[in-house]
Design an enzyme around this catalytic site. Sequence first.
Site, PDB file in Angstrom:
ATOM      1  N   ASP A  83       0.809  -1.219   0.000  1.00 31.54           N
ATOM      2  CA  ASP A  83       0.000   0.000   0.000  1.00 31.54           C
ATOM      3  C   ASP A  83       0.843   1.270   0.000  1.00 31.54           C
ATOM      4  O   ASP A  83       2.062   1.235   0.210  1.00 31.54           O
ATOM      5  CB  ASP A  83      -0.968   0.003   1.201  1.00 31.54           C
ATOM      6  CG  ASP A  83      -0.325  -0.521   2.492  1.00 31.54           C
ATOM      7  OD1 ASP A  83       0.913  -0.504   2.590  1.00 31.54           O
ATOM      8  OD2 ASP A  83      -1.061  -0.945   3.392  1.00 31.54           O
ATOM      9  N   ASN A 100      -7.505  -3.177  14.498  1.00 32.91           N
ATOM     10  CA  ASN A 100      -8.867  -3.536  14.103  1.00 32.91           C
ATOM     11  C   ASN A 100      -8.874  -4.710  13.122  1.00 32.91           C
ATOM     12  O   ASN A 100      -9.852  -4.932  12.421  1.00 32.91           O
ATOM     13  CB  ASN A 100      -9.591  -2.322  13.505  1.00 32.91           C
ATOM     14  CG  ASN A 100      -8.918  -1.818  12.218  1.00 32.91           C
ATOM     15  OD1 ASN A 100      -7.950  -2.403  11.744  1.00 32.91           O
ATOM     16  ND2 ASN A 100      -9.442  -0.744  11.651  1.00 32.91           N
ATOM     17  N   HIS A 150      -7.191  -5.028  10.379  1.00 36.86           N
ATOM     18  CA  HIS A 150      -6.990  -4.765   8.947  1.00 36.86           C
ATOM     19  C   HIS A 150      -5.680  -5.388   8.477  1.00 36.86           C
ATOM     20  O   HIS A 150      -4.751  -5.576   9.258  1.00 36.86           O
ATOM     21  CB  HIS A 150      -7.067  -3.261   8.620  1.00 36.86           C
ATOM     22  CG  HIS A 150      -5.912  -2.439   9.071  1.00 36.86           C
ATOM     23  ND1 HIS A 150      -6.032  -1.147   9.529  1.00 36.86           N
ATOM     24  CD2 HIS A 150      -4.567  -2.683   9.125  1.00 36.86           C
ATOM     25  CE1 HIS A 150      -4.847  -0.656   9.826  1.00 36.86           C
ATOM     26  NE2 HIS A 150      -3.942  -1.565   9.595  1.00 36.86           N
ATOM     27  N   GLU A 171      -9.849  -2.306   5.432  1.00 38.85           N
ATOM     28  CA  GLU A 171     -10.472  -1.979   6.713  1.00 38.85           C
ATOM     29  C   GLU A 171     -11.715  -2.838   6.948  1.00 38.85           C
ATOM     30  O   GLU A 171     -12.288  -3.369   5.986  1.00 38.85           O
ATOM     31  CB  GLU A 171     -10.863  -0.495   6.714  1.00 38.85           C
ATOM     32  CG  GLU A 171      -9.690   0.455   6.510  1.00 38.85           C
ATOM     33  CD  GLU A 171      -8.847   0.655   7.765  1.00 38.85           C
ATOM     34  OE1 GLU A 171      -9.001  -0.117   8.733  1.00 38.85           O
ATOM     35  OE2 GLU A 171      -8.022   1.586   7.782  1.00 38.85           O
TER      36      GLU A 171
HETATM   37  C1  F6R Z   1       1.472  -1.620   6.224  1.00 43.38           C
HETATM   38  C2  F6R Z   1       0.102  -2.115   6.306  1.00 43.38           C
HETATM   39  C3  F6R Z   1      -0.671  -2.151   7.579  1.00 43.38           C
HETATM   40  C4  F6R Z   1       0.157  -2.510   8.813  1.00 43.38           C
HETATM   41  C5  F6R Z   1      -0.711  -2.504  10.073  1.00 43.38           C
HETATM   42  C6  F6R Z   1       0.092  -2.764  11.322  1.00 43.38           C
HETATM   43  O1  F6R Z   1       1.957  -1.703   4.902  1.00 43.38           O
HETATM   44  O2  F6R Z   1      -0.404  -2.460   5.311  1.00 43.38           O
HETATM   45  O3  F6R Z   1      -1.715  -3.082   7.436  1.00 43.38           O
HETATM   46  O4  F6R Z   1       0.736  -3.772   8.640  1.00 43.38           O
HETATM   47  O5  F6R Z   1      -1.356  -1.269  10.184  1.00 43.38           O
HETATM   48  O6  F6R Z   1       0.966  -1.700  11.511  1.00 43.38           O
HETATM   49  P1  F6R Z   1       2.116  -1.748  12.627  1.00 43.38           P
HETATM   50  O7  F6R Z   1       3.063  -2.805  12.209  1.00 43.38           O
HETATM   51  O8  F6R Z   1       2.724  -0.379  12.595  1.00 43.38           O
HETATM   52  O9  F6R Z   1       1.429  -2.058  13.923  1.00 43.38           O
END
Ligand code: F6R
Length: 247
Positions: free
Chosen positions: A67, A136, A138, A143
Amino acid sequence: MRIYKTKDYNEMSRKAANIISAQVIMKPDAVLGLATGSTPLGAYRQLIDWYKKGDLDFSETRSVNLDEYKGLAPSDPQSYAYFMQENFFRHINIKPENTNIPNGLETDENLECRRYNSVIKQLGGIDIQLLGIGNNAHIGFNEPGEAFEKETHCVRLTEDTIQANSRFFSSMDEVPRYAYSTGIKNIMQARNILLIASGTAKAQALYRSLFGPITPLVPASILQLHSNVSIVADEEALSLILEKGLL
Ligand code: F6R
């Protein structure tokens, strides 16, 4: 699904790096699906270390990131393109032309989403998709509530995610509201999936994803249907699962 329990973040990172490096050794031109965020940083550091010791070679490796924030240029320190350069790519011998990240500056959403899907297809699909997990549940920026069938799309970030990601920005207002993200369909088409998680903040999301009902309200729950998933998580992230005697 294999669940590897590790004692802490460092052990999680080493284990994840081991799994990724096995893929690169077995198939030097592997397509790595990569993630940003705090969780993969330790694994990237470990891979860099092994590369510097001469144990790993990324000269033929290809990558596709999950992303990118819409509206941010690769030169913007908050962009995921910048993150990948700083934390991984510039330290190893992956060729810049073999790395792919959605183009945050493309304003035509349909064009960018179609382009990115075709990049993944032209690469022959993803050999191993590395995933973090949001509080959450995701994955990527998929989401809760989004259809499982989606491929790359433009997402409006939820308040939860904006709040969680604001730690990287000087204020909440600066967090972009939209992002390009590969969809659950792209993720599920990866031949292998490696999800990593650390810390108690992820315990609820991990429990609901791995042992709860499969529902778009818990995006990572779809991983229960993938035939080759490895979960590498530390004791804190697994705390709820351990408490319930499920592991
Ligand atoms: C990052 C992504 C997100 C993260 C998720 C966890 O490319 O796609 O889904 O993997 O938000 O983020 P952290 O590792 O910062 O807790």
